[in-house]
Design a protein around this motif. Structure first.
Motif, PDB file in Angstrom:
ATOM      1  N   ASP A 210      -4.134  14.713  11.920  1.00 28.81           N
ATOM      2  CA  ASP A 210      -2.986  14.623  12.825  1.00 28.81           C
ATOM      3  C   ASP A 210      -2.580  15.950  13.456  1.00 28.81           C
ATOM      4  OD1 ASP A 210      -1.650  12.444  13.962  1.00 28.81           O
ATOM      5  OD2 ASP A 210       0.226  12.938  12.953  1.00 28.81           O
ATOM      6  N   ASP A 211      -3.269  17.030  13.141  1.00 32.42           N
ATOM      7  CA  ASP A 211      -2.991  18.312  13.800  1.00 32.42           C
ATOM      8  C   ASP A 211      -4.269  19.149  13.842  1.00 32.42           C
ATOM      9  OD1 ASP A 211      -1.353  20.120  15.150  1.00 32.42           O
ATOM     10  OD2 ASP A 211      -0.767  21.166  13.309  1.00 32.42           O
ATOM     11  N   LEU A 212      -5.374  18.504  14.187  1.00 30.25           N
ATOM     12  CA  LEU A 212      -6.667  19.171  14.126  1.00 30.25           C
ATOM     13  C   LEU A 212      -6.912  19.949  15.423  1.00 30.25           C
ATOM     14  CD1 LEU A 212      -9.205  19.621  12.417  1.00 30.25           C
ATOM     15  CD2 LEU A 212     -10.239  17.679  13.612  1.00 30.25           C
ATOM     16  N   HIS A 213      -6.612  21.233  15.374  1.00 32.38           N
ATOM     17  CA  HIS A 213      -6.883  22.134  16.490  1.00 32.38           C
ATOM     18  C   HIS A 213      -7.709  23.308  15.979  1.00 32.38           C
ATOM     19  CE1 HIS A 213      -3.787  24.726  14.806  1.00 32.38           C
ATOM     20  NE2 HIS A 213      -2.917  23.727  14.869  1.00 32.38           N
ATOM     21  N   ASP A 214      -8.037  24.246  16.876  1.00 33.73           N
ATOM     22  CA  ASP A 214      -8.976  25.314  16.509  1.00 33.73           C
ATOM     23  C   ASP A 214      -8.444  26.277  15.465  1.00 33.73           C
ATOM     24  OD1 ASP A 214      -7.156  26.730  18.072  1.00 33.73           O
ATOM     25  OD2 ASP A 214      -8.531  26.975  19.762  1.00 33.73           O
ATOM     26  N   LEU A 241      -8.144  12.366  17.663  1.00 35.46           N
ATOM     27  CA  LEU A 241      -8.527  12.840  18.989  1.00 35.46           C
ATOM     28  C   LEU A 241      -7.323  13.191  19.859  1.00 35.46           C
ATOM     29  CD1 LEU A 241     -11.421  10.325  19.750  1.00 35.46           C
ATOM     30  CD2 LEU A 241     -11.648  12.745  19.166  1.00 35.46           C
ATOM     31  N   LEU A 242      -6.156  12.656  19.558  1.00 35.54           N
ATOM     32  CA  LEU A 242      -4.977  12.968  20.370  1.00 35.54           C
ATOM     33  C   LEU A 242      -4.724  14.463  20.418  1.00 35.54           C
ATOM     34  CD1 LEU A 242      -2.402  12.178  21.949  1.00 35.54           C
ATOM     35  CD2 LEU A 242      -1.249  12.000  19.719  1.00 35.54           C
ATOM     36  N   VAL A 243      -4.523  15.078  19.251  1.00 38.76           N
ATOM     37  CA  VAL A 243      -4.226  16.504  19.203  1.00 38.76           C
ATOM     38  C   VAL A 243      -5.459  17.337  19.542  1.00 38.76           C
ATOM     39  CG1 VAL A 243      -3.610  18.425  17.665  1.00 38.76           C
ATOM     40  CG2 VAL A 243      -2.274  16.311  17.644  1.00 38.76           C
ATOM     41  N   THR A 244      -6.608  16.946  19.013  1.00 40.82           N
ATOM     42  CA  THR A 244      -7.814  17.750  19.233  1.00 40.82           C
ATOM     43  C   THR A 244      -8.144  17.849  20.715  1.00 40.82           C
ATOM     44  OG1 THR A 244      -8.687  17.138  17.065  1.00 40.82           O
ATOM     45  CG2 THR A 244     -10.245  18.018  18.677  1.00 40.82           C
ATOM     46  N   SER A 295       2.802   8.529  15.438  1.00 41.04           N
ATOM     47  CA  SER A 295       2.461   9.201  14.184  1.00 41.04           C
ATOM     48  C   SER A 295       2.864  10.671  14.230  1.00 41.04           C
ATOM     49  CB  SER A 295       0.955   9.064  13.915  1.00 41.04           C
ATOM     50  OG  SER A 295       0.586   9.707  12.713  1.00 41.04           O
ATOM     51  N   ARG A 296       2.626  11.325  15.366  1.00 47.16           N
ATOM     52  CA  ARG A 296       2.999  12.732  15.506  1.00 47.16           C
ATOM     53  C   ARG A 296       4.512  12.906  15.374  1.00 47.16           C
ATOM     54  NH1 ARG A 296       1.290  16.157  14.038  1.00 47.16           N
ATOM     55  NH2 ARG A 296       1.778  17.759  15.578  1.00 47.16           N
ATOM     56  N   SER A 297       5.263  12.023  15.994  1.00 49.27           N
ATOM     57  CA  SER A 297       6.712  12.092  15.893  1.00 49.27           C
ATOM     58  C   SER A 297       7.173  11.905  14.446  1.00 49.27           C
ATOM     59  CB  SER A 297       7.341  11.013  16.784  1.00 49.27           C
ATOM     60  OG  SER A 297       8.752  11.102  16.774  1.00 49.27           O
ATOM     61  N   LEU A 298       6.561  10.951  13.757  1.00 51.16           N
ATOM     62  CA  LEU A 298       6.896  10.720  12.350  1.00 51.16           C
ATOM     63  C   LEU A 298       6.544  11.927  11.491  1.00 51.16           C
ATOM     64  CD1 LEU A 298       5.588   7.055  12.121  1.00 51.16           C
ATOM     65  CD2 LEU A 298       7.985   7.750  11.847  1.00 51.16           C
TER      66      LEU A 298
END
Length: 331
Positions: A210-214, A241-244, A295-298
């Motif tokens: 839910d927060d998969l970035h570099d 895939l939303l955050v990535t 999900s991100r908001s939660l």
């Protein structure tokens, strides 16, 4: 610190002494000793210490009550998906404490030297393998406190969230307007249909970062390792895939639907082509990146104690992610 001035978490009397003792004791079990003061970073959802030792740095993390499950979940992932997360030196799941070794360079460091989004094409299949390895262990992960954000559950969580006007900052600066709240309520039936369709496509739930970035990927010779699981949930795996993809789009100034983003999507989805056709997988990816805004908001609401003054700088993320429900999907 609570709004009434009382201490909580790492502000509580004796907390620092207890944590310091635990870190030293656990390092000692690995034949290591602390050699200097820790470098600290404190956020409303966690306190992180970089601890110098006689054998390189170690990292201590203490989670807030809302994200305490991260310690136990991270330890479970190191067992369920060996080599895909840092192996903890020690974990106290009850207190939400973990002690990790130095992980090396992050993907962000790599991209700073070689700014090419195709690096993600090698990262995402490894992450997909991690998710598939957890799919058969949903019950165990839920028992460890991993939040349940499966498509079947999200519609109820969405309607409950719309009633939490304090977290939504209703009518306040940076919060939802009454008009936007009414629009979201009117969207609830459509949201539930999207979740049902996503579930009907037959891709089972798995751990979803839910927060998969570099900044949350270590790059090493043995392959990538994924860390910082404080936002994670049991969910449709493709919600990742939303955050990535948004982070990649932002970093490389790419528009929604850019071919580079579609290549990353397909590189990630390849892991599921043994059981599902590509058209269904792409439909699922589009639906998942839409419903996962909730999900991100939660995740943000869970991480931010509303009584904590320090949370004010981040609190607009709760209503902000809900508003993203109406934004174009990155793919």
């Amino acid at each position: 610190m609570n709004a009434d001035g009382t201490a909580t978490g790492w502000d509580a009397p004796g907390w620092r002494e207890s944590a310091t003792h635990w870190v030293a004791e656990q390092l000692g079990r690995h034949g290591r000793r602390v050699t200097g003061p820790a470098e600290e970073r404190v956020r409303p959802w966690s306190a992180v210490w970089r601890v110098p030792t006689d054998d390189g740095d170690a990292w201590f993390k203490a989670n807030s009550a809302g994200t305490r499950y991260e310690a136990g979940v991270s330890a479970a992932l190191s067992r369920l998906a060996p080599g895909r997360v840092p192996d903890p030196l020690a974990v106290d799941a009850g207190r939400g404490w973990s002690l990790l070794p130095e992980g090396g360079r992050t993907l962000r460091h790599v991209l700073a030297v070689d700014p090419d989004p195709s690096h993600w094409e090698r990262i995402l299949p490894a992450y997909a393998d991690l998710q598939r390895a957890t799919a058969a262990h949903a019950g165990e992960l839920l028992a460890l406190g991993l939040p349940d954000h499966r498509p079947e559950v999200l519609p109820g969580l969405f309607t409950d969230l719309l009633d939490d006007t304090d977290s939504l900052l209703l009518g306040r600066e940076g919060g939802l307007t009454p008009e936007t709240l009414a629009r979201l309520r009117a969207h609830a039936d459509r949201y539930a249909r999207d979740c049902r369709r996503l579930a009907d496509l037959g891709i089972g739930p798995a751990v979803q970062h839910d927060d998969l970035h570099d900044g949350n990927v270590f790059v090493a010779a043995g392959g990538p390792r994924f860390f910082d699981w404080g936002d994670a949930s049991l969910a449709h795996p493709f919600g990742t895939l939303l955050v990535t993809l948004r982070s990649v789009a932002h970093a490389f100034d790419l528009s929604a639907g850019d071919p580079a983003l579609l290549r990353l999507r397909d590189a990630y989805l390849e892991a599921w082509t043994d059981r599902h056709d590509r058209a269904a997988l792409r439909e699922a990816a589009t639906l998942a990146t839409t419903v996962t805004t909730v999900s991100r908001s939660l995740s943000w609401r869970r991480a931010l104690p509303i009584t904590d003054r320090a949370s004010a700088d981040y609190s607009t993320a709760v209503p902000g992610w809900l508003e993203e429900l109406f934004a174009p999907a990155p793919i």
